[in-house]
Design an enzyme around this catalytic site. Structure first.
Site, PDB file in Angstrom:
ATOM      1  N   GLU A  77       0.811  -1.216   0.000  1.00  6.48           N
ATOM      2  CA  GLU A  77       0.000   0.000   0.000  1.00  6.48           C
ATOM      3  C   GLU A  77       0.846   1.269   0.000  1.00  6.48           C
ATOM      4  OE1 GLU A  77      -3.674  -0.760   2.674  1.00  6.48           O
ATOM      5  OE2 GLU A  77      -2.150  -2.195   3.293  1.00  6.48           O
ATOM      6  N   SER A 128      -6.609  -2.072   2.128  1.00  8.22           N
ATOM      7  CA  SER A 128      -6.925  -1.473   0.828  1.00  8.22           C
ATOM      8  C   SER A 128      -7.323  -2.509  -0.211  1.00  8.22           C
ATOM      9  CB  SER A 128      -5.746  -0.626   0.310  1.00  8.22           C
ATOM     10  OG  SER A 128      -5.532   0.486   1.143  1.00  8.22           O
ATOM     11  N   TYR A 182      -9.026   3.439  -5.434  1.00 11.63           N
ATOM     12  CA  TYR A 182      -7.980   4.422  -5.633  1.00 11.63           C
ATOM     13  C   TYR A 182      -7.661   4.781  -7.086  1.00 11.63           C
ATOM     14  CZ  TYR A 182      -7.080   3.215  -0.777  1.00 11.63           C
ATOM     15  OH  TYR A 182      -7.209   2.994   0.554  1.00 11.63           O
ATOM     16  N   ARG A 210     -11.700   3.461  11.471  1.00 12.47           N
ATOM     17  CA  ARG A 210     -12.901   3.380  10.656  1.00 12.47           C
ATOM     18  C   ARG A 210     -13.450   1.965  10.778  1.00 12.47           C
ATOM     19  NH1 ARG A 210     -11.144   3.236   5.497  1.00 12.47           N
ATOM     20  NH2 ARG A 210     -11.801   1.060   5.376  1.00 12.47           N
ATOM     21  N   ASP A 239     -16.037  -0.812   9.452  1.00 14.67           N
ATOM     22  CA  ASP A 239     -16.754  -1.156   8.225  1.00 14.67           C
ATOM     23  C   ASP A 239     -17.753  -2.278   8.506  1.00 14.67           C
ATOM     24  OD1 ASP A 239     -14.942   0.626   7.214  1.00 14.67           O
ATOM     25  OD2 ASP A 239     -13.769  -0.864   6.116  1.00 14.67           O
ATOM     26  N   GLU A 286     -14.563  -5.094   9.295  1.00 12.77           N
ATOM     27  CA  GLU A 286     -13.235  -4.897   9.858  1.00 12.77           C
ATOM     28  C   GLU A 286     -13.113  -3.509  10.468  1.00 12.77           C
ATOM     29  OE1 GLU A 286     -10.380  -5.374   6.752  1.00 12.77           O
ATOM     30  OE2 GLU A 286     -11.144  -3.705   5.570  1.00 12.77           O
ATOM     31  N   ASN A 301     -10.235  -0.444  10.746  1.00 12.32           N
ATOM     32  CA  ASN A 301      -8.979   0.061  10.202  1.00 12.32           C
ATOM     33  C   ASN A 301      -8.441   1.168  11.098  1.00 12.32           C
ATOM     34  OD1 ASN A 301      -8.705  -1.155   7.273  1.00 12.32           O
ATOM     35  ND2 ASN A 301     -10.851  -0.656   7.578  1.00 12.32           N
ATOM     36  N   GLY A 317      -7.583   5.709   5.184  1.00 12.97           N
ATOM     37  CA  GLY A 317      -7.025   6.614   4.187  1.00 12.97           C
ATOM     38  C   GLY A 317      -7.483   8.054   4.355  1.00 12.97           C
TER      39      GLY A 317
END
Length: 364
Positions: free
Chosen positions: A26, A191, A260, A299, A301, A315, A317, A321
């Protein structure tokens, strides 16, 4: 609306080391994230120093970016880890101002607790979760064990460690217990790198082979038919959750290119949910944040099966990002916390956490 900050942070000028790049898959995402953060951070409050890590692990100070900021010139869309080579501890400790580090190192050797451990040993405050939380959240298999123990609902899954157990038995069990299609993921990556959706036995074999090129531990998950809802969490001892956002994948699933590269994913912020549904997912996000012992930011999810099991955690994070297309800052913006203020809050939380942890005795 977000409640006022109660972190006890100080607005005094600090040297903000923005740590980016790294040796993981990443790397490119991190470089884009760093450029976005440098463009937005408060230069009156912070002496901003971008420190990059090359793909080979060399630490560098990007002097060209420092000069561009001083001359108020535009920064590139992606910041490269080039410039003066430094030893890691020197990179995060030189200068006369008090230092705080903002790690933007997605994936292994950055998001997994390794850099956090170095900063702990150096006594340097840093944004985000500590060693334990970073490591557990990074490892999808261990994260599922912890959140299951905390009673947080999630989809059905299996773990496999390369060389331990019979591959043929694993594949047969996965199809029997999880059904097809199913997802195969490296345990320690983010990612959506290395993730595949397998629709039959042949694709499952190929998906496992691919995931094992990224990590020795992989996770196999049932494919959930549901909405993809994300929530940003901010805080230390009293974390708060943002309004939720919804990901509308442009591909079959929300993969790396969708996130991305091609910009086909749609983002709905706030998500179109009832007040009760919003309250439920915000509460679950804070519960997951707390169960995983997160600090600063994360974050969470979720999948939402509207006519099935309801909310399922996907998950957590710990270094989400910060690119222009990233959900984390967008969700806080929708919750009345602008991007620059978000960076300030994160730094204040880092300083507060560092002061609290530094006050604990390590002697008898």
């Amino acid at each position: 609306m977000l409640t006022p900050a109660t972190t006890g942070g100080s607005p005094d000028r600090h040297r903000l080391v923005v740590l980016f790049g790294g040796v993981s898959a990443e790397h490119d995402v991190s470089c884009v994230t760093a450029a976005h953060v440098l463009a937005a951070a408060d230069r009156d409050r912070f002496d901003i120093v971008p420190v990059g890590i090359t793909r080979e692990g060399v630490w560098t100070r990007n002097d060209a970016a420092i000069t561009a900021m001083a001359e108020q010139r535009a920064l590139p869309a992606s910041l490269e880890p080039v410039g003066t080579a430094l030893q890691p501890l020197a990179a995060v400790s030189e200068g006369d101002l008090p230092v705080v580090v903002l790690p933007l190192l997605h994936g292994p050797h950055g998001e997994d607790g390794t850099v956090q451990g170095m900063l702990e040993l150096a006594g340097v405050p840093y944004v985000g979760s500590g060693v334990l939380s970073s490591a557990v959240c990074m490892d999808k298999a261990m994260a599922k064990v912890v959140t299951a123990q905390a009673g947080i609902p999630q989809c059905r899954w299996l773990e496999y460690r390369d060389g331990i157990g019979d591959r043929a038995e694993l594949e047969a069990r996965a199809i029997a217990e999880l059904g097809v299609p199913l997802f195969v993921k490296p345990a320690n990556l983010g990612s959506s790198v290395g993730i595949s959706k397998a629709h039959d036995a042949a694709e499952l074999t190929a998906a496992i082979d691919l995931a094992l090129t990224y990590d020795e531990v992989i996770v196999l998950e049932e494919a959930v038919t549901g909405r993809e809802i994300e929530v940003a969490v901010l805080g230390n001892e009293a974390p708060e959750a943002s309004l939720p956002g919804e990901v509308l994948p442009g591909a079959e699933f929300y993969d790396y290119a969708d996130k991305y590269l091609n910009g086909t994913a749609g983002l709905q912020i706030p998500a179109k949910l009832t007040d009760d549904e919003i309250a439920q997912v915000r509460e679950l996000a804070v519960s997951a944040f707390t169960a995983m012992r997160c600090s600063g930011m994360a974050r969470a999810d979720f999948f939402y099966e509207e006519d099935g099991r309801g909310w399922l955690l996907n998950e957590v994070n710990t270094i989400p990002g910060f690119t222009p297309s990233s959900m984390y800052p967008k969700m806080w913006e929708a919750t009345d916390l602008p991007y620059r203020d978000l960076i300030d809050r994160l730094v204040d939380l880092a300083l507060s956490r560092h002061r609290r942890r530094s006050s604990f005795s390590t002697s008898h």
